[in-house]
Scaffold this active site. Sequence first.
Site, PDB file in Angstrom:
ATOM      1  N   ASN A  83       0.869  -1.171   0.000  1.00 59.93           N
ATOM      2  CA  ASN A  83       0.000   0.000   0.000  1.00 59.93           C
ATOM      3  C   ASN A  83       0.909   1.225   0.000  1.00 59.93           C
ATOM      4  O   ASN A  83       1.503   1.560   1.018  1.00 59.93           O
ATOM      5  CB  ASN A  83      -0.878  -0.047   1.261  1.00 59.93           C
ATOM      6  CG  ASN A  83      -1.827   1.136   1.359  1.00 59.93           C
ATOM      7  OD1 ASN A  83      -1.803   2.036   0.511  1.00 59.93           O
ATOM      8  ND2 ASN A  83      -2.650   1.130   2.384  1.00 59.93           N
ATOM      9  N   ARG A 124      -9.184  16.074   6.760  1.00 60.63           N
ATOM     10  CA  ARG A 124     -10.054  16.510   5.651  1.00 60.63           C
ATOM     11  C   ARG A 124     -11.426  16.903   6.212  1.00 60.63           C
ATOM     12  O   ARG A 124     -11.894  16.290   7.159  1.00 60.63           O
ATOM     13  CB  ARG A 124     -10.265  15.371   4.644  1.00 60.63           C
ATOM     14  CG  ARG A 124      -8.996  14.837   4.026  1.00 60.63           C
ATOM     15  CD  ARG A 124      -9.368  13.750   2.998  1.00 60.63           C
ATOM     16  NE  ARG A 124      -8.231  12.939   2.655  1.00 60.63           N
ATOM     17  CZ  ARG A 124      -8.248  11.600   2.651  1.00 60.63           C
ATOM     18  NH1 ARG A 124      -9.340  10.927   2.965  1.00 60.63           N
ATOM     19  NH2 ARG A 124      -7.174  10.933   2.318  1.00 60.63           N
ATOM     20  N   HIS A 135     -12.253   3.281   0.104  1.00 61.80           N
ATOM     21  CA  HIS A 135     -12.287   2.318   1.220  1.00 61.80           C
ATOM     22  C   HIS A 135     -13.165   1.115   0.864  1.00 61.80           C
ATOM     23  O   HIS A 135     -13.674   0.430   1.743  1.00 61.80           O
ATOM     24  CB  HIS A 135     -12.869   2.931   2.518  1.00 61.80           C
ATOM     25  CG  HIS A 135     -12.008   3.964   3.178  1.00 61.80           C
ATOM     26  ND1 HIS A 135     -12.545   4.975   3.931  1.00 61.80           N
ATOM     27  CD2 HIS A 135     -10.674   4.131   3.225  1.00 61.80           C
ATOM     28  CE1 HIS A 135     -11.576   5.736   4.407  1.00 61.80           C
ATOM     29  NE2 HIS A 135     -10.412   5.243   3.988  1.00 61.80           N
ATOM     30  N   ARG A 149      -2.699  -2.215  -3.270  1.00 61.23           N
ATOM     31  CA  ARG A 149      -3.870  -1.373  -3.074  1.00 61.23           C
ATOM     32  C   ARG A 149      -3.726  -0.185  -4.019  1.00 61.23           C
ATOM     33  O   ARG A 149      -2.792   0.605  -3.890  1.00 61.23           O
ATOM     34  CB  ARG A 149      -3.938  -0.871  -1.639  1.00 61.23           C
ATOM     35  CG  ARG A 149      -5.105   0.063  -1.435  1.00 61.23           C
ATOM     36  CD  ARG A 149      -5.077   0.703  -0.073  1.00 61.23           C
ATOM     37  NE  ARG A 149      -6.276   1.496   0.109  1.00 61.23           N
ATOM     38  CZ  ARG A 149      -6.311   2.667   0.736  1.00 61.23           C
ATOM     39  NH1 ARG A 149      -5.225   3.169   1.258  1.00 61.23           N
ATOM     40  NH2 ARG A 149      -7.434   3.314   0.858  1.00 61.23           N
ATOM     41  N   GLU A 181      -7.850  -4.976   5.465  1.00 65.48           N
ATOM     42  CA  GLU A 181      -7.740  -4.731   4.026  1.00 65.48           C
ATOM     43  C   GLU A 181      -6.628  -5.570   3.411  1.00 65.48           C
ATOM     44  O   GLU A 181      -6.736  -6.014   2.274  1.00 65.48           O
ATOM     45  CB  GLU A 181      -7.478  -3.236   3.782  1.00 65.48           C
ATOM     46  CG  GLU A 181      -8.707  -2.389   4.075  1.00 65.48           C
ATOM     47  CD  GLU A 181      -8.391  -0.925   4.293  1.00 65.48           C
ATOM     48  OE1 GLU A 181      -7.849  -0.589   5.369  1.00 65.48           O
ATOM     49  OE2 GLU A 181      -8.685  -0.116   3.414  1.00 65.48           O
TER      50      GLU A 181
END
Length: 398
Positions: free
Chosen positions: A9, A240, A179, A90, A383
Site C-alpha cells: 500500500n 479533511r 475504502h 492497493r 484490508e
Amino acid sequence: MSDVVLVLNCGSSSLKYQLLHAESARVLASGLVERIGEPEGRVVFEAGEHTVEHTGPIPDHRAGLRAAFDLVRANGLDPATLGIAAVGHRVVHGGEVFYRPTLVTDDVLRTISDLSVLAPLHNPANVIGIESAEQLLPGVPQVAVFDTAFFHGLPAAARTYALDAKVAAAHGIRKYGFHGTSHEYVSGRVAEFLGRDPNTLNQIVFHLGNGASASAIRGGTPIDTSMGLTPLEGLVMGTRPGDIDPGIVPHLVRVAGLDPDDVETLLNRNSGLKGLSGVNDFRELGRLIGDGDAAAKLAYDVYIHRLRRYLGAYMIELGGVDTITFTAGVGENSVEVRADALAGLERFGIAVDPARNAVRAREPRVISPEGAEVTVLVVPTNEELAIARAAFGLVTGS
Ligand code: ADP
C-alpha cells in the site's frame, strides 16, 4: 503453489507492506517505510511481538521497498525464496475502467497512471509501487486491487452529481467512493459472524480511521457511500473536512487568494479534526478534551454531528437498517464515538449496551443489547487480507 502474498500500500511518501498466507490469514511479517524522500527515513519490520526499525535516508519508493526487503531478510525471511504467489497492490482509483482485481500488464499500468488526473495524490505512488515490486520480484504476478471497485455499480441517483451533465461526463465527474475493500470485507464479516445470508441484510458501515467513510449496503450491494470523486467528501476526517459548501472553494480562490494547490493542501492536510483543534489523532483529541480544550470539544461535536447525519440519511435510503458496524482505528477503539454516534435513538430500535461497548477485543463483537431490533457491531477491518485473497484468487483462478 505457495499461498504467500506480498501486499503493498504505497502513499506519496510512505509504503506499508505485509507478507501473509492468503488461505490461513497467517501473517509472516509486516511493516512500513516512512518519510521517503526526506533526509531521515524510517523502516519498520514486525513479526509477532518482534519489532525492528532502521532510520536513514530513503531517496525513493524503490529504495524503500529494497530497504524493507533487507530488513525482512535480516530477520530470517527471504522474499526471493518464499515462493510469493502474487503481489497485491492497493490502488486507490480505478475510475470507470477497473472494478475487479486486475493482473498488471504494461497497458494496465499505463491506464492506472492516466487515472492520476482523478487521484493526483494517490495513483502516481501506486504506479511507482507496482514498478518497484516488478523490479525487485521479477516474474511474480502483480495484481491491482482498487479502492473504488466495490462502489462501481452504485445506483445512478446516488453516483450522479447534479452538475452540468456534459461537463461532468467530459471529465469523469461522478461519485466513485473509496475504502471499498474495507466496506466489502467488513460487511461480509458481519453476515458471516451473525450467521446470516448477506442477501437479507440492510447494513450501514462506518470506516473511521484517519480517512473516514460510511456506506449503505443492501443485500451485499452498496447503494450509497460518503466519499465521492475524491476521498474528500463525506464524514469529518483527521485532516479533511468532508462535506463543505462547494462555494467555499471559489471564495478561497477569489477572496483569500489561494491557488488550486493551496486549496488542495488546505482540504487534504489542514482541515478536519486537525483544522479545528490542531490535532488529527483521536487519542490526542481525547486528551485535549479531558483538559477542557474548547476547540477540541467543538471538533469532536462536529465529527459526531456529521456521523449522525449520514446515519439518518442511510437509514432512510435503505428503508430500515438491520446492522450498524464500526471499523478502523477510531471505529474499533473509541468507546465514546460509538456511544455518542448512536445516543438517543432507541425509538428507531438502535441502542448501545455500555458494558458490551467497553469490551476491548480483536474479534468481531455485538455491542447492542440482547434482543435489540438493530444489531450494532464492532468488526476489525483487514484490508491486507482482503487484498491478498483477491490477488491469490486471481492468479489461481479460484
Ligand atoms: P488509517 O486511515 O491511517 O489506516 P487507522 O484506521 O489506523 O487509520 O486509524 C487511525 C486513527 O485511529 C487515529 O485517529 C487514531 O488516533 C485512532 N485510534 C487508534 N487507537 C485508538 C484508541 N485506542 N482510541 C481512540 N482512537 C484510536
